[in-house]
Design a protein around this motif. Sequence first.
Motif, PDB file in Angstrom:
ATOM      1  N   ALA A 157       0.882  -1.199  -0.193  1.00 31.32           N
ATOM      2  CA  ALA A 157      -0.065  -0.036  -0.068  1.00 31.32           C
ATOM      3  C   ALA A 157       0.812   1.286  -0.160  1.00 31.32           C
ATOM      4  O   ALA A 157       0.413   2.543  -0.716  1.00 31.32           O
ATOM      5  CB  ALA A 157      -0.971   0.067   1.211  1.00 31.32           C
ATOM      6  N   GLU A 158       2.212   1.125   0.634  1.00 34.88           N
ATOM      7  CA  GLU A 158       2.857   2.456   0.768  1.00 34.88           C
ATOM      8  C   GLU A 158       3.430   2.760  -0.606  1.00 34.88           C
ATOM      9  O   GLU A 158       3.540   4.132  -0.966  1.00 34.88           O
ATOM     10  CB  GLU A 158       4.073   2.019   1.678  1.00 34.88           C
ATOM     11  N   GLY A 159       3.968   1.917  -1.325  1.00 40.05           N
ATOM     12  CA  GLY A 159       4.327   1.800  -2.790  1.00 40.05           C
ATOM     13  C   GLY A 159       3.180   2.378  -3.785  1.00 40.05           C
ATOM     14  O   GLY A 159       3.280   3.226  -4.673  1.00 40.05           O
ATOM     15  N   ALA A 160       2.041   1.786  -3.648  1.00 36.08           N
ATOM     16  CA  ALA A 160       0.853   2.179  -4.191  1.00 36.08           C
ATOM     17  C   ALA A 160       0.217   3.651  -3.972  1.00 36.08           C
ATOM     18  O   ALA A 160      -0.138   4.465  -4.798  1.00 36.08           O
ATOM     19  CB  ALA A 160      -0.346   1.449  -4.206  1.00 36.08           C
ATOM     20  N   ALA A 161       0.632   4.056  -2.752  1.00 36.51           N
ATOM     21  CA  ALA A 161       0.347   5.424  -2.409  1.00 36.51           C
ATOM     22  C   ALA A 161       1.230   6.532  -3.084  1.00 36.51           C
ATOM     23  O   ALA A 161       0.747   7.577  -3.406  1.00 36.51           O
ATOM     24  CB  ALA A 161       0.275   5.850  -1.008  1.00 36.51           C
ATOM     25  N   ARG A 162       2.478   6.167  -3.252  1.00 34.87           N
ATOM     26  CA  ARG A 162       3.465   6.914  -3.752  1.00 34.87           C
ATOM     27  C   ARG A 162       3.358   7.163  -5.554  1.00 34.87           C
ATOM     28  O   ARG A 162       3.816   8.044  -5.992  1.00 34.87           O
ATOM     29  CB  ARG A 162       4.980   6.599  -3.349  1.00 34.87           C
ATOM     30  N   LEU A 163       2.603   6.311  -5.920  1.00 31.78           N
ATOM     31  CA  LEU A 163       2.407   5.991  -7.303  1.00 31.78           C
ATOM     32  C   LEU A 163       1.559   7.167  -7.666  1.00 31.78           C
ATOM     33  O   LEU A 163       0.340   7.347  -7.392  1.00 31.78           O
ATOM     34  CB  LEU A 163       2.035   4.601  -7.624  1.00 31.78           C
ATOM     35  N   GLY A 164       1.810   7.914  -8.879  1.00 31.88           N
ATOM     36  CA  GLY A 164       1.047   8.955  -9.669  1.00 31.88           C
ATOM     37  C   GLY A 164       0.737   8.565 -10.973  1.00 31.88           C
ATOM     38  O   GLY A 164      -0.340   9.094 -11.248  1.00 31.88           O
ATOM     39  N   HIS A 165       1.425   7.812 -11.523  1.00 33.52           N
ATOM     40  CA  HIS A 165       1.149   7.652 -13.032  1.00 33.52           C
ATOM     41  C   HIS A 165       1.401   6.174 -13.310  1.00 33.52           C
ATOM     42  O   HIS A 165       2.378   5.444 -12.843  1.00 33.52           O
ATOM     43  CB  HIS A 165       2.125   8.432 -13.897  1.00 33.52           C
ATOM     44  N   LEU A 166       0.507   5.624 -14.457  1.00 26.27           N
ATOM     45  CA  LEU A 166       0.622   4.134 -14.655  1.00 26.27           C
ATOM     46  C   LEU A 166       0.861   4.451 -16.242  1.00 26.27           C
ATOM     47  O   LEU A 166      -0.379   5.056 -16.919  1.00 26.27           O
ATOM     48  CB  LEU A 166      -0.390   3.499 -14.321  1.00 26.27           C
ATOM     49  N   ILE A 167       1.834   4.065 -17.090  1.00 31.51           N
ATOM     50  CA  ILE A 167       2.021   3.961 -18.489  1.00 31.51           C
ATOM     51  C   ILE A 167       1.745   2.771 -19.206  1.00 31.51           C
ATOM     52  O   ILE A 167       2.577   1.648 -18.909  1.00 31.51           O
ATOM     53  CB  ILE A 167       3.217   4.540 -18.640  1.00 31.51           C
ATOM     54  N   LEU A 168       0.787   2.623 -19.948  1.00 29.26           N
ATOM     55  CA  LEU A 168       0.470   1.208 -20.613  1.00 29.26           C
ATOM     56  C   LEU A 168       0.708   1.567 -22.134  1.00 29.26           C
ATOM     57  O   LEU A 168       0.071   2.219 -22.972  1.00 29.26           O
ATOM     58  CB  LEU A 168      -1.021   0.948 -20.414  1.00 29.26           C
ATOM     59  N   GLN A 169       1.717   0.325 -22.658  1.00 29.24           N
ATOM     60  CA  GLN A 169       2.100   0.413 -23.972  1.00 29.24           C
ATOM     61  C   GLN A 169       1.423  -0.594 -24.832  1.00 29.24           C
ATOM     62  O   GLN A 169       1.711  -0.764 -26.031  1.00 29.24           O
ATOM     63  CB  GLN A 169       3.592   0.480 -24.121  1.00 29.24           C
ATOM     64  N   TYR A 170       0.638  -1.496 -24.315  1.00 31.83           N
ATOM     65  CA  TYR A 170      -0.034  -2.757 -24.872  1.00 31.83           C
ATOM     66  C   TYR A 170      -1.221  -3.141 -24.111  1.00 31.83           C
ATOM     67  O   TYR A 170      -1.478  -2.716 -23.067  1.00 31.83           O
ATOM     68  CB  TYR A 170       1.384  -3.766 -24.833  1.00 31.83           C
ATOM     69  N   TYR A 171      -2.269  -3.707 -24.835  1.00 28.04           N
ATOM     70  CA  TYR A 171      -3.443  -4.087 -24.294  1.00 28.04           C
ATOM     71  C   TYR A 171      -3.762  -5.449 -24.768  1.00 28.04           C
ATOM     72  O   TYR A 171      -3.912  -5.594 -26.021  1.00 28.04           O
ATOM     73  CB  TYR A 171      -4.630  -3.105 -24.564  1.00 28.04           C
ATOM     74  N   ARG A 186      -4.667   1.302  -2.974  1.00 25.75           N
ATOM     75  CA  ARG A 186      -4.344   2.665  -2.543  1.00 25.75           C
ATOM     76  C   ARG A 186      -5.015   3.277  -1.281  1.00 25.75           C
ATOM     77  O   ARG A 186      -6.295   2.774  -1.320  1.00 25.75           O
ATOM     78  CB  ARG A 186      -4.279   3.563  -3.754  1.00 25.75           C
ATOM     79  N   PRO A 187      -4.481   4.072  -0.300  1.00 26.54           N
ATOM     80  CA  PRO A 187      -5.313   4.681   0.564  1.00 26.54           C
ATOM     81  C   PRO A 187      -6.500   5.425   0.306  1.00 26.54           C
ATOM     82  O   PRO A 187      -6.372   5.953  -0.883  1.00 26.54           O
ATOM     83  CB  PRO A 187      -4.493   5.357   1.267  1.00 26.54           C
ATOM     84  N   GLU A 188      -7.360   5.547   0.978  1.00 23.65           N
ATOM     85  CA  GLU A 188      -8.487   6.117   0.615  1.00 23.65           C
ATOM     86  C   GLU A 188      -8.259   7.659   0.344  1.00 23.65           C
ATOM     87  O   GLU A 188      -9.068   8.390  -0.721  1.00 23.65           O
ATOM     88  CB  GLU A 188      -9.738   6.154   1.674  1.00 23.65           C
ATOM     89  N   SER A 189      -7.377   8.292   0.799  1.00 27.60           N
ATOM     90  CA  SER A 189      -6.966   9.767   0.688  1.00 27.60           C
ATOM     91  C   SER A 189      -6.273   9.964  -0.493  1.00 27.60           C
ATOM     92  O   SER A 189      -5.830  11.119  -0.811  1.00 27.60           O
ATOM     93  CB  SER A 189      -6.359  10.145   1.732  1.00 27.60           C
TER      94      SER A 189
END
Length: 772
Positions: A157-171, A186-189
């Motif tokens: 959860a701590e790493g997920a909270a620090r995450l701001g961007h996700l880049i997807l190059q393939y689907y 991710r935390p509720e806040s």
Amino acid sequence: MLSKAFVLSGHGKPQAPSCGSSRCRMASNYQPAPHKPIQADSQDNVVAWQKAFLAAGTGVMAWKRSRLVGRRVFQADWADGSVSASQTELYSAEAAEDITFYRAVYPADSQRYGEEYDLKQGSTDNLYLIKPKDSPWVLVGALDQDSQALFLNQFGAEGAARLGHLILQYYDGKQVAFLEDLIAMRPESSPPLLVHAAMPCIIALKKGLSKETLSNCRLSPIKNKTTLEIEEGRIMRFQLTPTLKLPEAMVAFDPKTGTLFTGKFFSGHRAIDGGQSAIDDVGIKGWEDYAFDWYHLFDCYFFTKTAQQAVRKIFMLAQEITGPDVQQLAPLHGPIVREQCWKLMAKYEAWIEQKLRKESKRDFEVLVMYASAYGHTKSLAASIAKGLASSGVRVVDMNLEHQPASEITKALESADGFCIGSPTLGGEMPSQVKEALGMVLGSTTKKPCGVFGSYGWSGEAVDELQFRLKDNGFPICFDPIRAKFKPTEEILKMCEASGTRMSQKLASDIKAKKRSRVRDVAQVQATTSAGSAMDAFGKIRTSQCVMTSKTADGENTVGAVSWVSQASFDPPGLSLSIPKPPSKDQAWVDVQVQKLLDVSQQKGKLTKDDCTEVLTEIYGFGNEPEISQAMYAIDADDDDELTQEEITAACGPDSLFRTQLLKFSKAERAAKGEGEDDVPVKSFVLNMVPATGDAQALLADPVPHKKAKAENGCTVIAGIHSYLECEVASALDAGNHLLLYCHVKTGKVLDDKEKTDVVAVAGLLKEMMSQA
């Protein structure tokens, strides 16, 4: 030194998968937290929110230099009911100063399905985490459910909270489950997570994600000029690189580390475990270690003209004379390419050029199009393509998922034949296949074809494809191919044989057409009796002729002839001048302009978003600069709304918008190697008007002759005294007219007594011959 973090194992009876892209039952020890919807009015506000959230005191996780993150034994529950066991390991290492590189390693015996895994050497799925000190983290990529739990447990959860961007190059579907679980951690806040991807991927995510997840993230479409400020002074640049197989492909460049995140480009499948370096080696050995792996995946995806254009766009990221350069390639699969970086990039260009040269020498082109739910239909398509290619046929491989209608139409028009494949989902074919089938059935040209597909229970899709095509007059080249669940080796061999059979059918048809043309010429040369083509040839009168022909859709047309004269005697030939019809480019422009006018008429007033949506449909994904220029041409004042009058004015005859469209159309056709417009008519009937007749009246009200019928199907007009059936041999552009040289195939004199006020061509020929 490697250290083991933890081991996860799955036990018990296999369950049905929760995501269509993965067939493995997952076990994990993390518990997703409930999440409340978060609102944000813009991407800039989201970024500011993220930075404020970090400044509030969220800690930074500690990372080891290189380690085994976890190992997972899992059972694969396949659609055909079979169950197989394997394991996945997850390793991490530092790829650059602040970039952590995760690789999920799949051994050679793992059940990974598709032509790209045919070498059976295992594989890796790569994930990259960029960790700026005082800004939100950036994650590039997503993992299968097989390894997703390993990563998310470590990330926490701590790493997920620090995450701001996700880049997807393939689907391929796995991104939905990954994003759902990532956001749930991710935390509720936490501020909304910004998800960056090309538009085809964004569209798929909107359809696949739950409402709750969509409320806690922001989907941000990537354009060619899109940038992302990772931290102050560190600007990541994006470049869209769509291909027919990968319309969602794009690359991202981090100037600080010189890392080019390439997606499927420059990837290779091989299991790289803890005892091997995750980065390529120097020298010849470094190249030879992975050369065949790199080439094999290249051969699966990047062998078309669009792929060549995509690779050249990648090189554009490094075109500046000074400034940051590409130091390493970070692909979705295989090693980070550092030592062989520029060699591999250059090799891609050389490989594509070699492929295109080889393909250009092939006589036929076949479009193999399909949609695939579990990879089974895709495997059938690959085997059919293999049989076609081995017989000298140029193959265009097209996955119908996320392909715009314009690309499908272009591919169908250029192909000599096609194969269409579909899975059966809920007793029906997927919507993408239905749409493609509609385009096929709407064509007037009945090209040779074949159908194939996989199914689990009933298999109605293949039957419906065969019935609809056969019922509409399309010649079927081989028996329909059906595979229940995963295709067997026997079925795959049958697919190859069917591809070979189709190539033989195409060759046979071409030869028959050539023989038919030879017989027509012989027939004209042998016909010399009264009332024949030669008699009609002598009745030609300058400016007293009316041309009748058929369009590509089979409609009858009537046209004026400015002048006509004899051009050759043996075989008989004519030169004539006709008004030039609108060009293909101009016709395309008229259609696109009408689209915008229709939407304007329906809605009254258009917003910027409305205009952008229509322009995206016109120009297609990946042409954002052209869309921006068109938007400026339509809305130079940058108003929020456009009235119907403003739209109409912007679409006027000599408007900037029309000029831009015309330029775009010409550039697109030139990029595809298309020449100038084709001759508007291939064969026609030249109706000779008597001196007592009126050519203009016949043009205004042409009435078919009650008895005379032309062999080429064009109309013979009542009120003429003779006619000729002609075939265009060549054409010359003469400003607002076209000069045509035509061969006379046959003809007939209907009234031998009728006279004209101009000397017959035959009489002139006799006079010329006597003087000689």
